[in-house]
Design a protein around this motif. Structure first.
Motif, PDB file in Angstrom:
ATOM      1  N   ILE A  72       0.845  -1.192   0.000  1.00  0.00           N
ATOM      2  CA  ILE A  72       0.000   0.000   0.000  1.00  0.00           C
ATOM      3  C   ILE A  72       0.878   1.238   0.000  1.00  0.00           C
ATOM      4  O   ILE A  72       1.995   1.233   0.531  1.00  0.00           O
ATOM      5  CB  ILE A  72      -0.951   0.001   1.225  1.00  0.00           C
ATOM      6  N   GLN A  73       0.378   2.286  -0.627  1.00  0.00           N
ATOM      7  CA  GLN A  73       1.043   3.578  -0.630  1.00  0.00           C
ATOM      8  C   GLN A  73       0.072   4.629  -0.108  1.00  0.00           C
ATOM      9  O   GLN A  73      -1.128   4.562  -0.369  1.00  0.00           O
ATOM     10  CB  GLN A  73       1.493   3.955  -2.038  1.00  0.00           C
ATOM     11  N   ALA A  74       0.611   5.563   0.650  1.00  0.00           N
ATOM     12  CA  ALA A  74      -0.213   6.644   1.179  1.00  0.00           C
ATOM     13  C   ALA A  74       0.603   7.927   1.180  1.00  0.00           C
ATOM     14  O   ALA A  74       1.733   7.945   1.670  1.00  0.00           O
ATOM     15  CB  ALA A  74      -0.704   6.313   2.588  1.00  0.00           C
ATOM     16  N   LYS A  75       0.023   8.982   0.622  1.00  0.00           N
ATOM     17  CA  LYS A  75       0.647  10.302   0.659  1.00  0.00           C
ATOM     18  C   LYS A  75      -0.098  11.153   1.664  1.00  0.00           C
ATOM     19  O   LYS A  75      -1.331  11.149   1.707  1.00  0.00           O
ATOM     20  CB  LYS A  75       0.601  10.963  -0.718  1.00  0.00           C
ATOM     21  N   VAL A 150       4.362   7.263   2.056  1.00  0.00           N
ATOM     22  CA  VAL A 150       4.566   6.094   2.922  1.00  0.00           C
ATOM     23  C   VAL A 150       4.283   4.837   2.116  1.00  0.00           C
ATOM     24  O   VAL A 150       3.235   4.718   1.480  1.00  0.00           O
ATOM     25  CB  VAL A 150       3.642   6.141   4.156  1.00  0.00           C
ATOM     26  N   GLU A 151       5.214   3.910   2.160  1.00  0.00           N
ATOM     27  CA  GLU A 151       5.039   2.621   1.509  1.00  0.00           C
ATOM     28  C   GLU A 151       5.096   1.533   2.573  1.00  0.00           C
ATOM     29  O   GLU A 151       5.950   1.568   3.458  1.00  0.00           O
ATOM     30  CB  GLU A 151       6.130   2.383   0.460  1.00  0.00           C
ATOM     31  N   GLY A 152       4.180   0.585   2.477  1.00  0.00           N
ATOM     32  CA  GLY A 152       4.143  -0.463   3.483  1.00  0.00           C
ATOM     33  C   GLY A 152       3.200  -1.585   3.105  1.00  0.00           C
ATOM     34  O   GLY A 152       2.957  -1.842   1.926  1.00  0.00           O
ATOM     35  N   VAL A 153       2.685  -2.232   4.125  1.00  0.00           N
ATOM     36  CA  VAL A 153       1.815  -3.387   3.955  1.00  0.00           C
ATOM     37  C   VAL A 153       0.567  -3.189   4.798  1.00  0.00           C
ATOM     38  O   VAL A 153       0.633  -2.622   5.901  1.00  0.00           O
ATOM     39  CB  VAL A 153       2.542  -4.686   4.391  1.00  0.00           C
ATOM     40  N   VAL A 154      -0.575  -3.638   4.275  1.00  0.00           N
ATOM     41  CA  VAL A 154      -1.844  -3.523   4.990  1.00  0.00           C
ATOM     42  C   VAL A 154      -1.911  -4.570   6.094  1.00  0.00           C
ATOM     43  O   VAL A 154      -1.729  -5.762   5.846  1.00  0.00           O
ATOM     44  CB  VAL A 154      -3.033  -3.716   4.032  1.00  0.00           C
ATOM     45  N   GLN A 208       9.851   0.922   4.470  1.00  0.00           N
ATOM     46  CA  GLN A 208      10.917   1.653   3.779  1.00  0.00           C
ATOM     47  C   GLN A 208      12.174   1.638   4.651  1.00  0.00           C
ATOM     48  O   GLN A 208      12.503   2.602   5.326  1.00  0.00           O
ATOM     49  CB  GLN A 208      10.460   3.084   3.486  1.00  0.00           C
ATOM     50  N   ALA A 209      12.879   0.511   4.603  1.00  0.00           N
ATOM     51  CA  ALA A 209      14.034   0.296   5.481  1.00  0.00           C
ATOM     52  C   ALA A 209      15.161   1.281   5.210  1.00  0.00           C
ATOM     53  O   ALA A 209      16.009   1.518   6.076  1.00  0.00           O
ATOM     54  CB  ALA A 209      14.534  -1.137   5.335  1.00  0.00           C
ATOM     55  N   GLU A 210      15.175   1.863   4.012  1.00  0.00           N
ATOM     56  CA  GLU A 210      16.298   2.737   3.647  1.00  0.00           C
ATOM     57  C   GLU A 210      16.210   4.128   4.270  1.00  0.00           C
ATOM     58  O   GLU A 210      17.185   4.880   4.257  1.00  0.00           O
ATOM     59  CB  GLU A 210      16.375   2.865   2.120  1.00  0.00           C
ATOM     60  N   LEU A 211      15.067   4.495   4.818  1.00  0.00           N
ATOM     61  CA  LEU A 211      14.917   5.822   5.415  1.00  0.00           C
ATOM     62  C   LEU A 211      15.777   5.936   6.669  1.00  0.00           C
ATOM     63  O   LEU A 211      15.779   5.044   7.518  1.00  0.00           O
ATOM     64  CB  LEU A 211      13.446   6.079   5.770  1.00  0.00           C
ATOM     65  N   GLU A 212      16.485   7.030   6.799  1.00  0.00           N
ATOM     66  CA  GLU A 212      17.354   7.257   7.953  1.00  0.00           C
ATOM     67  C   GLU A 212      16.650   8.184   8.944  1.00  0.00           C
ATOM     68  O   GLU A 212      16.959   9.369   9.050  1.00  0.00           O
ATOM     69  CB  GLU A 212      18.693   7.838   7.499  1.00  0.00           C
ATOM     70  N   ASP A 213      15.688   7.610   9.653  1.00  0.00           N
ATOM     71  CA  ASP A 213      14.936   8.398  10.622  1.00  0.00           C
ATOM     72  C   ASP A 213      15.080   7.865  12.036  1.00  0.00           C
ATOM     73  O   ASP A 213      14.396   8.305  12.960  1.00  0.00           O
ATOM     74  CB  ASP A 213      13.450   8.457  10.238  1.00  0.00           C
ATOM     75  N   GLY A 214      15.973   6.877  12.223  1.00  0.00           N
ATOM     76  CA  GLY A 214      16.205   6.336  13.559  1.00  0.00           C
ATOM     77  C   GLY A 214      15.340   5.144  13.904  1.00  0.00           C
ATOM     78  O   GLY A 214      15.418   4.646  15.036  1.00  0.00           O
TER      79      GLY A 214
END
Length: 260
Positions: A72-75, A150-154, A208-214
């Protein structure tokens, strides 16, 4: 000359009947666990197949029960002040490779959807290790104030993370060091009622494992406890086998003693 097996059955009928019953019980329970493991394997394969489907767009596509585990994608815009830390959550893969810590927190944050501004969707943004010296201390998490994809899974829920029952009593809340709520659990229906907002009926597990947000988002592939059922099956088969060998051993020992 009498057959030793027939002789033993005649002289120890109770032991023979008990052995047969335990062996049959062990085999049947082992087969039941194997069937449960096979079923969960098929479910896991179905989940993996759904993961290859075209992503749903939150706020534009209808999401039903059959869409669970689909991409799923959500903006939208993060509602950072409404975020909730969920305590005592295991690391996605069992242990943090950097710190060795197994227990931490999930950060659940609502996202105001761009394509449907009146609706929000809860997002599990990821995991952080807990501070064992100070329970309320949480790490700084980078959160954009701009429109975010945001990209993820339902997910209908995150294991036992969520409670949907309207009869659930109000969940005790503490305040973390960053000013956000820190709770053991979250009642989505309660959050919807308290905030008076339109809320989608599912949760997005951000991947989104590549995001560097801690936050750690290296989620494991779904297994649904297949290994547990296979281990239980091995135990039941082992019990059946040990029961048979024990019955045979005691019979032989008794026969040898009678020949002395």
């Amino acid at each position: 000359m009498n057959n030793p097996l027939i002789h033993d059955i005649r002289t120890r009928p109770t032991a023979f009947i008990a052995m047969v019953l335990l062996v049959v019980l062990g085999v049947q329970l082992g087969m039941w666990q194997i069937r449960r493991a096979d079923y969960k394997k098929s479910v896991a394969l179905e989940i993996l197949a759904k993961g290859q489907e075209k992503p749903i767009r939150a706020g534009m596509d209808l999401v039903g029960v059959d869409d669970m585990f689909r991409p799923i994608q959500a903006k939208g815009i993060w509602l950072s002040d409404q975020a909730i830390w969920l305590a005592n959550r295991p690391h996605p893969k069992g242990r943090d490779p950097k710190t060795g810590i197994t227990t931490g927190l999930f950060l659940l944050m609502p996202l105001q959807i761009k394509d449907s501004p009146q609706e929000i969707v809860w997002v599990n943004r990821g995991w952080v290790p807990r501070n064992f010296m100070e329970r309320m201390e949480v790490p700084k998490v980078i959160t954009s104030r701009q429109e975010t994809l945001v990209e993820g899974v339902v997910f209908a829920q995150e294991g036992k993370t969520f409670e949907f029952s309207k009869e659930t009593p109000k969940i005790p809340t503490d305040m973390a060091s960053d000013g956000r709520k820190l709770q053991e659990n979250i009642d989505l229906a309660q959050e919807k009622l308290e905030n008076q907002w339109a809320q989608l009926s599912f949760v997005i597990r951000q991947n989104q494992a590549e995001l560097e947000d801690g936050l750690d988002r290296h989620w494991p592939a779904p297994t649904l406890g297949v290994e547990k059922h296979e281990a239980y099956a091995a135990q039941w088969f082992g019990l059946a086998l040990m029961t048979f060998f024990f019955w045979g051993f005691t019979g032989l020992r008794k026969r040898f003693q009678s020949l002395r």
